[in-house]
Design a protein around this motif. Sequence first.
Motif, short mmCIF file in Angstrom:
data_model
loop_
_atom_site.label_atom_id
_atom_site.label_comp_id
_atom_site.label_asym_id
_atom_site.label_seq_id
_atom_site.Cartn_x
_atom_site.Cartn_y
_atom_site.Cartn_z
N LEU A 81 0.82 -1.21 0.00
CA LEU A 81 0.00 0.00 0.00
C LEU A 81 0.86 1.26 0.00
N LEU A 100 1.25 1.69 -3.95
CA LEU A 100 0.04 2.48 -4.15
C LEU A 100 0.16 3.85 -3.49
N LEU A 101 1.33 4.13 -2.91
CA LEU A 101 1.68 5.45 -2.40
C LEU A 101 0.64 6.02 -1.45
N SER A 102 0.15 5.17 -0.54
CA SER A 102 -0.84 5.67 0.42
C SER A 102 -0.12 6.36 1.57
N ASN A 103 -0.87 7.13 2.32
CA ASN A 103 -0.34 7.85 3.48
C ASN A 103 0.12 6.85 4.55
N VAL A 133 0.90 7.18 7.79
CA VAL A 133 0.26 7.26 9.09
C VAL A 133 -1.10 6.55 9.05
N GLN A 145 6.80 10.13 1.21
CA GLN A 145 6.43 9.28 0.10
C GLN A 145 7.52 9.32 -0.98
N HIS A 179 8.24 8.64 -4.93
CA HIS A 179 7.70 8.34 -6.25
C HIS A 179 8.76 8.72 -7.27
N THR A 234 10.23 9.65 -10.58
CA THR A 234 9.66 10.16 -11.81
C THR A 234 10.45 9.69 -13.02
N LEU A 241 2.81 4.70 -12.64
CA LEU A 241 1.90 5.70 -12.09
C LEU A 241 2.43 7.06 -12.48
N TRP A 273 -2.63 14.58 14.15
CA TRP A 273 -3.16 13.22 14.24
C TRP A 273 -3.63 12.90 15.65
N ILE A 292 0.64 11.67 18.12
CA ILE A 292 0.06 10.36 17.80
C ILE A 292 0.25 9.42 18.99
N LEU A 311 -7.64 3.31 1.27
CA LEU A 311 -6.31 3.90 1.10
C LEU A 311 -5.68 3.42 -0.20
N ALA A 312 -5.98 2.16 -0.57
CA ALA A 312 -5.38 1.60 -1.78
C ALA A 312 -5.94 2.29 -3.02
N ASP A 363 -7.36 5.12 -3.22
CA ASP A 363 -7.19 6.56 -3.16
C ASP A 363 -6.09 7.02 -4.13
N MET A 364 -5.20 6.09 -4.45
CA MET A 364 -4.13 6.36 -5.39
C MET A 364 -4.70 6.88 -6.72
N PHE A 392 -3.05 9.89 -8.94
CA PHE A 392 -2.16 9.38 -9.99
C PHE A 392 -2.98 8.83 -11.16
N GLU A 419 7.53 5.28 -20.59
CA GLU A 419 7.30 6.71 -20.69
C GLU A 419 7.68 7.18 -22.10
#
Lengths: 309, 361
Positions: free
Chosen positions: A83, A87-90, A92, A304, A306, A308, B4, B89, B150, B343-344, B346-347, B351, B358
């Motif tokens: 994830l 899938l670059l989720s947050n 936290v 994160q 990513h 490029t 992505l 948080w 947190i 969350l998955a 949400d990408m 993106f 590319e």
Amino acid sequence: MFGTISPTLLVAALMVAATPILLAALGELVVEKAGVLNLGVEGMMIIGAICGFAVAVETGSPVAGFAGGALGGAALSLVFGVLTQFLLSNQVATGLALTLFGLGLSSLLGQGYVGIKPPATGRLDFGPLSDLPFAGRVVFGHDWVVYLSLALTVGIWWFLRRSRAGLTLRAVGESHDAAHALGLRVRATRLAAIAFGGACAGLGGAYLSLVRVPQWTEGMTSGVGWIALAIVVFASWRPGGVLLGAYLFGGVTVLQLNLQAAGVAIPVEYLSMSPYLITIAVLVVISARGTRRSLGAPADLGKQFHATR
Amino acid sequence: MIRLEKRKEPSTLWSYATPFLAVALTVLAGGLMFAALGTDPVAAIRTIFYDPLFDPQYAAYSRPQLLVKAAPLILIATGLALGFRAGVWNIGAEGQYIIGALTGAGVGLALYPAETRLIFPLMVVAGALGGWAWAMIPAILKTRFNTNEILVSLLLVYVAENLLASMAVGRLRNPEGGGFPGSRNLSQWDAAANPELVAGTGLHWGVIAAIAAVIYAYILLNRHLMGFNIRLTGQAPRAARFAGVSPNRIVVFCLGLSGALAGLAGLFEVTGPAGQISIDFNVGYGFTAIIVAFLGRLHPLGIVLAGLLMALTYIGGELASFMLNIPAAAIQAFQGMLLFFLLAVDMLTNFRIRLGREAPA
């Protein structure tokens, strides 16, 4: 009041109480050194606790149980890994999800295991050495997982400080862009670190259900995973500090349990909340000394990545 | 090869579509989980999502429960979402919920057995203050000592749980309860009760407070400078600082507000549906509210829908464990899974998925 508490047994019990925290915190240390903040330690620990317990009960072998616990923790951590890394989720939010999901899944898996006794994990036999006064019980009177956790502390120190792979891991954690530009494999390194952290947390969880308690009850980790996270901060991201922190909190836990048993005038509930309050107090003292960065947190912790190009 | 590509702007379409996609995926994966547990997946999903609302036998009982369960979730999630937007948080809402119930009930019980309707408003204020004060601990430690909010807010949940246990068997125990743990029943004492306002709907003061909180949060975020500052701090902390936004004020405001709302939720629960302080008074609303906040995309109106859906899974889960022998824990796993899928996918908002290499620039 303190007369009934034997110092030898206290230190021995302290080591047992500290081992789950130590294992989980060492795992998280490696994960955070790679620049990943996994807040799901609590979830991975409890999954490790039930997987380890179930495997040990089904096979009758505690060693298989510990392997099962480590595998369970690693498997769950890989969900987090996919994830956050692909899938670059947050990080936290995903870590929190891991904890919530782990708690639910563990009570689901543990349905049939309530009230069962697991096969015993025996103390290692050191022959006559075990009969020495004090040292016999404290140094030579433990099961193999306690020694494994101590060996792991040294191993991780060596890995991070002295090995090439450890250098790569730290580079990835300090600056993923620079590491990527150098041709280091950022995502693969981080995934490996996450899986290792999950396995350590799972091992710690299995130690809870197989040795420390030893039984399976729902939500049995009761915040140990979060304390492990706090200890990594306390340790300023150093293995030696993690060992110190874990043993300190093992000490607090054992002492308050002993005071409960000794029937001190303080109500049980106030003694039970003391480890959490002390964790908070220690966090405050540490964080008041400086920013995360100046305390030794990896520069790209929680960021994160990513690529490029 | 799949790549992505970062979108220049987050996709509006996907930001609305992802929660629904996540729910659909969770239902699919949940069906697989139920099948693995040896239950007919179609029957299980139907029992959870359809029967509580439309089954002639159960709907009469279940429908009012929807509001009863959704109200605390929405109340807590609305506060949490404000903080999450600003990168603050607060994950200790469960603790603030407990403390709110304790302080509110404590004030009420101190005045027992007076019979004046002024007691209830007084308890509401005490509950909100209790939750606020509990949330101020991580807030002050964060602003004064830079301590991670947190960890502190979460660790305080365990402290609050122990405090609850101590109060249920000690200070707040019912003196006429024959020594059993648990306080007097507040819902049976008119001066302190939070009753069902319209029979058969589940509407109680907590629901009204939740609606008010949602409206307030909506106006705050869209029409008020504080709301703008919250969003700015979350999206560009450095820019916010240059614009003169004090990060400490944001931390104190977000934690304080979410704590007060969680405290309110606890107070309305203890005076109404739960009725009394007991050792197992808290049932995890503070944690589930985190899922609600994300499922509602941190938007006040989205949170209303998400809260109702999550309440449905609670009620449906109870029904399923009663009808189909699905363990109650399966629902907790189901809810956790929902957050994962959310969350998955949400990408897709941030993106674009591209196939192939590319193109050369």
